[in-house]
Motif scaffolding. Structure first.
Motif, PDB file in Angstrom:
ATOM      1  N   LYS A 153      -0.647 -12.099   5.706  1.00 47.45           N
ATOM      2  CA  LYS A 153      -0.568 -12.898   6.897  1.00 47.45           C
ATOM      3  C   LYS A 153       0.391 -14.161   6.281  1.00 47.45           C
ATOM      4  N   GLU A 154       0.026 -14.511   5.018  1.00 49.54           N
ATOM      5  CA  GLU A 154       0.824 -15.543   4.424  1.00 49.54           C
ATOM      6  C   GLU A 154       2.453 -15.204   4.148  1.00 49.54           C
ATOM      7  N   LEU A 155       2.600 -13.937   3.941  1.00 53.16           N
ATOM      8  CA  LEU A 155       4.336 -13.418   3.737  1.00 53.16           C
ATOM      9  C   LEU A 155       4.744 -13.531   5.281  1.00 53.16           C
ATOM     10  N   VAL A 156       3.911 -13.158   6.269  1.00 47.23           N
ATOM     11  CA  VAL A 156       4.564 -13.378   7.688  1.00 47.23           C
ATOM     12  C   VAL A 156       4.981 -15.034   8.010  1.00 47.23           C
ATOM     13  N   HIS A 157       3.974 -15.828   7.504  1.00 45.44           N
ATOM     14  CA  HIS A 157       4.277 -17.239   7.845  1.00 45.44           C
ATOM     15  C   HIS A 157       5.578 -17.626   7.061  1.00 45.44           C
ATOM     16  N   ALA A 158       5.344 -17.270   5.819  1.00 45.23           N
ATOM     17  CA  ALA A 158       6.576 -17.797   4.769  1.00 45.23           C
ATOM     18  C   ALA A 158       7.865 -16.958   5.264  1.00 45.23           C
ATOM     19  N   ALA A 159       8.055 -15.815   5.808  1.00 44.24           N
ATOM     20  CA  ALA A 159       9.213 -15.180   6.485  1.00 44.24           C
ATOM     21  C   ALA A 159       9.538 -16.099   7.460  1.00 44.24           C
ATOM     22  N   VAL A 160       8.683 -16.340   8.457  1.00 41.93           N
ATOM     23  CA  VAL A 160       8.949 -17.118   9.713  1.00 41.93           C
ATOM     24  C   VAL A 160       9.612 -18.376   9.106  1.00 41.93           C
ATOM     25  N   ALA A 161       9.262 -19.257   8.111  1.00 44.23           N
ATOM     26  CA  ALA A 161       9.592 -20.626   7.784  1.00 44.23           C
ATOM     27  C   ALA A 161      11.185 -20.156   7.106  1.00 44.23           C
ATOM     28  N   ALA A 162      11.413 -19.205   6.324  1.00 42.70           N
ATOM     29  CA  ALA A 162      12.642 -18.652   5.995  1.00 42.70           C
ATOM     30  C   ALA A 162      13.736 -18.558   7.062  1.00 42.70           C
ATOM     31  N   GLY A 163      13.350 -18.427   8.344  1.00 50.04           N
ATOM     32  CA  GLY A 163      14.473 -18.105   9.215  1.00 50.04           C
ATOM     33  C   GLY A 163      14.645 -16.810   9.723  1.00 50.04           C
ATOM     34  N   VAL A 164      13.879 -15.998   9.440  1.00 50.25           N
ATOM     35  CA  VAL A 164      14.212 -14.527   9.703  1.00 50.25           C
ATOM     36  C   VAL A 164      14.241 -13.971  11.022  1.00 50.25           C
ATOM     37  N   GLY A 165      14.633 -12.860  11.366  1.00 48.38           N
ATOM     38  CA  GLY A 165      14.584 -12.249  12.687  1.00 48.38           C
ATOM     39  C   GLY A 165      13.426 -11.299  12.597  1.00 48.38           C
ATOM     40  N   ALA A 166      13.135 -10.735  11.618  1.00 49.93           N
ATOM     41  CA  ALA A 166      11.932  -9.792  11.534  1.00 49.93           C
ATOM     42  C   ALA A 166      11.214  -9.695  10.155  1.00 49.93           C
TER      43      ALA A 166
ATOM     44  N   SER B 226       1.300  -7.687  13.653  1.00 48.64           N
ATOM     45  CA  SER B 226       2.467  -7.611  14.787  1.00 48.64           C
ATOM     46  C   SER B 226       1.999  -8.666  15.788  1.00 48.64           C
ATOM     47  N   GLU B 227       0.890  -9.130  16.089  1.00 50.82           N
ATOM     48  CA  GLU B 227       0.466 -10.129  16.888  1.00 50.82           C
ATOM     49  C   GLU B 227       0.902 -11.449  16.337  1.00 50.82           C
ATOM     50  N   LEU B 228       0.619 -11.929  15.068  1.00 53.08           N
ATOM     51  CA  LEU B 228       0.998 -13.054  14.175  1.00 53.08           C
ATOM     52  C   LEU B 228       2.434 -13.051  14.185  1.00 53.08           C
ATOM     53  N   ALA B 229       3.304 -12.129  13.979  1.00 49.99           N
ATOM     54  CA  ALA B 229       4.592 -12.193  13.748  1.00 49.99           C
ATOM     55  C   ALA B 229       5.399 -12.464  15.127  1.00 49.99           C
ATOM     56  N   HIS B 230       4.771 -12.034  16.322  1.00 46.17           N
ATOM     57  CA  HIS B 230       5.304 -12.135  17.704  1.00 46.17           C
ATOM     58  C   HIS B 230       4.924 -13.489  18.113  1.00 46.17           C
ATOM     59  N   ASN B 231       3.620 -14.026  17.701  1.00 43.92           N
ATOM     60  CA  ASN B 231       3.386 -15.263  18.182  1.00 43.92           C
ATOM     61  C   ASN B 231       4.279 -16.342  17.602  1.00 43.92           C
ATOM     62  N   ASN B 232       4.958 -15.975  16.557  1.00 44.69           N
ATOM     63  CA  ASN B 232       5.726 -17.056  15.781  1.00 44.69           C
ATOM     64  C   ASN B 232       7.117 -16.752  15.900  1.00 44.69           C
ATOM     65  N   GLY B 233       7.687 -15.844  16.793  1.00 48.16           N
ATOM     66  CA  GLY B 233       8.668 -15.634  17.156  1.00 48.16           C
ATOM     67  C   GLY B 233       9.888 -14.748  16.393  1.00 48.16           C
ATOM     68  N   VAL B 234       9.097 -13.935  15.811  1.00 48.72           N
ATOM     69  CA  VAL B 234       9.751 -12.894  14.942  1.00 48.72           C
ATOM     70  C   VAL B 234       9.402 -11.470  15.026  1.00 48.72           C
ATOM     71  N   ALA B 235      10.071 -10.712  14.986  1.00 40.60           N
ATOM     72  CA  ALA B 235       9.808  -8.943  15.185  1.00 40.60           C
ATOM     73  C   ALA B 235       8.881  -8.652  14.023  1.00 40.60           C
ATOM     74  N   PHE B 236       7.945  -7.767  14.347  1.00 38.44           N
ATOM     75  CA  PHE B 236       7.155  -6.937  13.523  1.00 38.44           C
ATOM     76  C   PHE B 236       7.577  -5.746  13.574  1.00 38.44           C
ATOM     77  N   PHE B 237       7.679  -5.032  12.422  1.00 34.04           N
ATOM     78  CA  PHE B 237       7.845  -3.426  12.394  1.00 34.04           C
ATOM     79  C   PHE B 237       7.484  -2.952  10.894  1.00 34.04           C
ATOM     80  N   SER B 238       7.088  -1.766  10.896  1.00 34.68           N
ATOM     81  CA  SER B 238       6.746  -1.063   9.653  1.00 34.68           C
ATOM     82  C   SER B 238       7.128   0.373   9.549  1.00 34.68           C
ATOM     83  N   THR B 239       7.482   0.702   8.423  1.00 32.88           N
ATOM     84  CA  THR B 239       8.134   2.195   8.211  1.00 32.88           C
ATOM     85  C   THR B 239       7.140   3.071   8.270  1.00 32.88           C
ATOM     86  N   PRO B 240       7.331   4.188   9.037  1.00 29.89           N
ATOM     87  CA  PRO B 240       6.222   5.396   8.912  1.00 29.89           C
ATOM     88  C   PRO B 240       7.256   6.425   7.903  1.00 29.89           C
ATOM     89  N   PHE B 241       6.042   7.003   7.174  1.00 29.75           N
ATOM     90  CA  PHE B 241       6.736   8.296   6.413  1.00 29.75           C
ATOM     91  C   PHE B 241       5.990   9.618   7.021  1.00 29.75           C
TER      92      PHE B 241
END
Length: 259
Positions: free
Chosen positions: A33-46, A83-98
């Protein structure tokens, strides 16, 4: 571009920048969750993670690898919360499936998909993702022109719209040395596949390759992301950008776009 507009990939878009967390959370959900917040602060799209079922990814004799991946593993509810955390902060969430089951697990909680270079010839996975009809980033590491043509045709045979496929130039070396980056392939992909959006999945150290890739026409950029380059001996930390340097990269890309 926010998560609300993430379905509209095209060649005239502003560069869409992805913080690739992967497994740099090391199984700590608070750190994720901290990584999500830090990514948002860095200005990413996802922000992007990886969803791995170890026994479907590695052979049973790789006991240490399975143990590590199990330690790093999150359950469905945890990914849904991220996913909800990212969405609520205005960025997309996704994860790679294998694997195929993971595609269906992730489908309800993300609006785009990514297929890694290691799976770009795993055609059952390509087709399963294509059936979802969502924007799909596919890294082309290790592929020839014939292989890429076969890949895109298989994806489109699932009835996925052409606008939903984004090809990422990628060199499958960790790290990639500058002389091996072959960024000329971005222009080659743009010329060879004129109706597709082209991007770049970067494994070099530092910022320069990413800035050059955008100048060459990449509209999607994926770069590995960590909170601390020296957090542990898990090697992806050392190959990633920390929040300070990721934000510098994003700002430099936006400045270059304005210029």
């Amino acid at each position: 571009m926010t998560s609300q507009s993430v379905t509209k990939f095209h060649r005239d878009m502003s560069p869409f920048i992805i913080a690739e967390v992967g497994n740099n959370h090391e199984g700590d959900f608070g750190r994720a969750k901290e990584l999500v917040h830090a990514a948002v602060a860095a200005g990413v799209g996802a922000v992007k993670f990886q969803t791995i079922n170890p026994r479907k990814l590695v052979t049973t004799d790789q006991v240490d690898r399975i143990e590590q991946l199990n330690r790093f593993r999150f359950d469905n509810d945890q990914f849904a919360e991220l996913s909800e955390l990212a969405h609520n902060n205005g960025v997309a969430f996704f994860s790679t499936p294998f694997d195929l089951d993971t595609v269906n697990q992730l489908d309800p909680i993300q609006r785009l998909f990514k297929i890694s270079s290691g799976d770009n010839t795993f055609y059952d996975l390509v087709c399963e993702v294509g059936k979802k009809g969502k924007p799909t980033l596919i890294s082309t590491g290790g592929m020839t022109l014939d292989g890429i043509c076969e890949l895109q045709q298989m994806f489109f045979d699932t009835a996925a719209p052409r606008s939903q496929l984004i090809l990422l130039h990628c060199i499958s070396l960790y790290p990639t040395q500058p002389e091996d980056a072959q960024l000329w392939r971005i222009k080659w992909l743009l010329d060879t596949f004129p109706d597709l959006t082209i991007g770049y999945s970067d494994h070099t150290l530092g910022l320069e390759a990413c800035k050059i890739a955008i100048a060459l026409g990449a509209r999607v950029l994926e770069k590995h992301f960590t909170l601390d380059n020296k957090f542990s001996n898990f090697r992806d930390h050392a190959l990633s950008l920390n929040p300070k340097n990721f934000k510098i990269m994003v700002n430099q890309i936006r400045d270059a776009e304005n210029i």
